[in-house]
Design a protein around this motif. Structure first.
Motif: not given
Length: 206
Positions: A76-79, A146-151, A166-167
Protein backbone atom coordinates in the motif's frame (compact mmCIF):
# COMPACT_ATOMS: atom_id res chain seq x y z
CA UNK A 1 34.76 -5.09 1.37
CA UNK A 2 37.20 -2.29 2.23
CA UNK A 3 35.06 -1.23 5.20
CA UNK A 4 34.72 -4.75 6.62
CA UNK A 5 36.82 -3.80 9.65
CA UNK A 6 34.32 -1.15 10.71
CA UNK A 7 31.73 -2.66 13.10
CA UNK A 8 28.95 -0.37 11.86
CA UNK A 9 29.65 -1.18 8.23
CA UNK A 10 29.85 -4.87 9.11
CA UNK A 11 26.48 -4.78 10.88
CA UNK A 12 24.93 -2.89 7.97
CA UNK A 13 26.27 -5.36 5.46
CA UNK A 14 24.95 -8.24 7.57
CA UNK A 15 21.51 -6.65 7.60
CA UNK A 16 21.61 -6.11 3.82
CA UNK A 17 22.41 -9.79 3.31
CA UNK A 18 19.99 -11.12 5.93
CA UNK A 19 16.97 -9.12 4.81
CA UNK A 20 17.71 -8.71 1.08
CA UNK A 21 17.82 -4.91 1.36
CA UNK A 22 18.23 -3.17 -2.03
CA UNK A 23 21.50 -1.15 -1.92
CA UNK A 24 20.00 1.55 -4.13
CA UNK A 25 17.61 2.50 -1.33
CA UNK A 26 20.51 3.00 1.04
CA UNK A 27 22.26 5.07 -1.61
CA UNK A 28 19.13 7.21 -1.92
CA UNK A 29 19.29 7.92 1.80
CA UNK A 30 22.88 9.07 1.41
CA UNK A 31 21.87 11.34 -1.48
CA UNK A 32 19.21 12.87 0.75
CA UNK A 33 21.81 13.69 3.40
CA UNK A 34 23.85 15.50 0.74
CA UNK A 35 20.74 17.49 -0.18
CA UNK A 36 20.43 18.48 3.48
CA UNK A 37 23.90 19.99 3.48
CA UNK A 38 23.66 21.74 0.10
CA UNK A 39 20.09 22.01 -1.22
CA UNK A 40 19.50 23.25 -4.75
CA UNK A 41 18.89 26.97 -5.21
CA UNK A 42 15.24 26.53 -6.20
CA UNK A 43 14.39 24.08 -3.42
CA UNK A 44 10.58 23.93 -3.56
CA UNK A 45 7.82 21.66 -2.27
CA UNK A 46 8.31 19.14 -5.09
CA UNK A 47 12.02 18.98 -4.23
CA UNK A 48 11.18 18.59 -0.54
CA UNK A 49 8.84 15.71 -1.31
CA UNK A 50 11.62 14.01 -3.31
CA UNK A 51 14.04 14.60 -0.43
CA UNK A 52 11.54 13.22 2.09
CA UNK A 53 10.98 10.12 -0.04
CA UNK A 54 14.71 9.38 0.04
CA UNK A 55 15.45 10.51 3.59
CA UNK A 56 12.50 9.11 5.56
CA UNK A 57 10.39 7.17 3.08
CA UNK A 58 13.20 4.81 2.13
CA UNK A 59 14.16 4.37 5.78
CA UNK A 60 10.63 3.32 6.67
CA UNK A 61 10.43 1.05 3.63
CA UNK A 62 13.69 -0.67 4.58
CA UNK A 63 12.52 -0.99 8.18
CA UNK A 64 9.25 -2.56 7.03
CA UNK A 65 11.19 -5.08 4.96
CA UNK A 66 13.29 -5.99 7.99
CA UNK A 67 10.17 -6.29 10.14
CA UNK A 68 8.69 -8.64 7.54
CA UNK A 69 11.73 -10.89 7.57
CA UNK A 70 13.20 -9.68 4.29
CA UNK A 71 9.97 -9.43 2.31
CA UNK A 72 8.76 -6.15 0.81
CA UNK A 73 5.14 -6.28 2.01
CA UNK A 74 4.37 -2.55 1.94
CA UNK A 75 2.07 -3.04 -1.03
CA UNK A 76 0.00 0.00 0.00
CA UNK A 77 3.12 2.20 -0.06
CA UNK A 78 2.40 3.54 3.41
CA UNK A 79 6.06 4.57 3.61
CA UNK A 80 5.47 7.41 1.10
CA UNK A 81 3.00 9.61 3.05
CA UNK A 82 4.52 8.50 6.35
CA UNK A 83 7.97 9.56 5.23
CA UNK A 84 6.71 12.97 4.14
CA UNK A 85 4.87 13.50 7.44
CA UNK A 86 7.99 12.58 9.43
CA UNK A 87 10.24 14.79 7.27
CA UNK A 88 7.93 17.80 7.48
CA UNK A 89 7.63 17.51 11.25
CA UNK A 90 11.40 17.13 11.55
CA UNK A 91 12.06 20.17 9.36
CA UNK A 92 9.70 22.37 11.37
CA UNK A 93 11.05 21.06 14.70
CA UNK A 94 14.60 21.90 13.59
CA UNK A 95 13.89 25.54 12.69
CA UNK A 96 15.05 26.86 16.12
CA UNK A 97 18.42 25.15 15.58
CA UNK A 98 18.98 25.40 11.83
CA UNK A 99 17.53 28.80 10.91
CA UNK A 100 20.40 31.22 10.41
CA UNK A 101 23.02 28.50 10.87
CA UNK A 102 22.27 25.84 8.23
CA UNK A 103 19.85 25.24 5.35
CA UNK A 104 16.35 24.94 6.78
CA UNK A 105 15.00 23.03 3.74
CA UNK A 106 11.84 25.12 3.92
CA UNK A 107 10.23 25.07 0.44
CA UNK A 108 10.75 28.45 -1.24
CA UNK A 109 7.48 28.32 -3.18
CA UNK A 110 5.44 27.74 -0.03
CA UNK A 111 7.14 30.69 1.67
CA UNK A 112 6.52 32.91 -1.39
CA UNK A 113 2.85 31.89 -1.52
CA UNK A 114 2.40 33.57 1.87
CA UNK A 115 4.50 36.65 1.10
CA UNK A 116 7.63 35.39 2.87
CA UNK A 117 11.12 34.53 1.61
CA UNK A 118 13.89 32.16 2.58
CA UNK A 119 15.80 35.21 3.83
CA UNK A 120 13.10 35.64 6.47
CA UNK A 121 13.98 32.14 7.68
CA UNK A 122 17.72 32.83 7.56
CA UNK A 123 17.22 36.01 9.60
CA UNK A 124 14.76 34.27 11.95
CA UNK A 125 12.00 36.79 11.23
CA UNK A 126 8.69 35.45 12.53
CA UNK A 127 6.66 37.48 10.06
CA UNK A 128 3.00 36.84 9.28
CA UNK A 129 4.10 35.15 6.06
CA UNK A 130 6.53 32.84 7.85
CA UNK A 131 3.87 31.90 10.42
CA UNK A 132 1.29 31.20 7.69
CA UNK A 133 3.76 29.18 5.59
CA UNK A 134 4.70 27.10 8.63
CA UNK A 135 1.02 26.50 9.35
CA UNK A 136 0.56 25.18 5.80
CA UNK A 137 3.43 22.74 6.32
CA UNK A 138 1.95 21.52 9.63
CA UNK A 139 -1.40 20.99 7.94
CA UNK A 140 0.28 19.01 5.15
CA UNK A 141 2.11 16.89 7.73
CA UNK A 142 -1.19 16.06 9.46
CA UNK A 143 -2.81 15.25 6.11
CA UNK A 144 0.02 12.86 5.19
CA UNK A 145 -0.02 11.30 8.66
CA UNK A 146 -3.73 10.56 8.25
CA UNK A 147 -3.11 9.13 4.78
CA UNK A 148 -0.35 6.87 6.12
CA UNK A 149 -2.62 5.67 8.94
CA UNK A 150 -5.35 4.88 6.41
CA UNK A 151 -2.97 2.85 4.26
CA UNK A 152 -1.59 0.98 7.26
CA UNK A 153 -5.11 -0.02 8.27
CA UNK A 154 -5.21 -2.39 5.29
CA UNK A 155 -1.51 -3.32 5.25
CA UNK A 156 0.02 -6.60 6.50
CA UNK A 157 0.49 -6.53 10.27
CA UNK A 158 4.05 -7.76 9.84
CA UNK A 159 5.25 -4.31 8.71
CA UNK A 160 3.58 -2.30 11.50
CA UNK A 161 6.60 -2.26 13.87
CA UNK A 162 8.50 -0.21 11.29
CA UNK A 163 5.91 2.56 11.56
CA UNK A 164 5.96 2.95 15.34
CA UNK A 165 7.50 6.47 15.00
CA UNK A 166 4.09 7.63 13.75
CA UNK A 167 2.67 6.94 17.20
CA UNK A 168 4.11 10.11 18.71
CA UNK A 169 4.12 12.30 15.60
CA UNK A 170 0.81 13.89 16.56
CA UNK A 171 2.33 15.01 19.86
CA UNK A 172 5.15 16.74 18.02
CA UNK A 173 2.73 18.50 15.68
CA UNK A 174 0.64 19.61 18.66
CA UNK A 175 3.81 20.98 20.26
CA UNK A 176 4.63 22.93 17.10
CA UNK A 177 1.03 24.19 16.96
CA UNK A 178 1.28 25.62 20.46
CA UNK A 179 4.43 27.47 19.41
CA UNK A 180 2.97 28.62 16.08
CA UNK A 181 3.58 32.33 16.69
CA UNK A 182 7.27 31.70 17.55
CA UNK A 183 8.56 29.16 15.00
CA UNK A 184 12.20 30.00 15.72
CA UNK A 185 11.98 29.56 19.47
CA UNK A 186 12.69 26.16 21.04
CA UNK A 187 9.59 24.31 22.16
CA UNK A 188 9.12 22.33 25.32
CA UNK A 189 9.91 18.70 24.60
CA UNK A 190 7.26 16.05 25.11
CA UNK A 191 8.14 13.92 28.13
CA UNK A 192 9.55 10.46 27.43
CA UNK A 193 6.70 8.90 29.42
CA UNK A 194 4.00 10.70 27.44
CA UNK A 195 5.73 9.81 24.17
CA UNK A 196 5.95 6.17 25.17
CA UNK A 197 2.29 6.17 26.19
CA UNK A 198 1.29 7.59 22.79
CA UNK A 199 3.31 4.93 20.99
CA UNK A 200 1.78 2.18 23.16
CA UNK A 201 -1.75 3.42 22.40
CA UNK A 202 -0.91 3.62 18.68
CA UNK A 203 0.33 0.02 18.71
CA UNK A 204 -2.72 -1.19 20.67
CA UNK A 205 -5.07 0.16 18.00
CA UNK A 206 -3.41 -1.90 15.27
Amino acid sequence: DEAAGNPVALALRSAIDAFALPPERLEAMIDARLQEMAPQDDFNLVAFEAYAAEREGERLRLASQIAAGGHDLDDRSAHAPAGLAVALTGMLSALPIRAGAAPTLFPADVAARHGASLQDFDLRRASAGVIAASAEMRALAREKLAEAESRLATSPRAILPAFVPLGALGLDLDRLERNAAQPFEPTREVSALRRQWAIWRWARKR
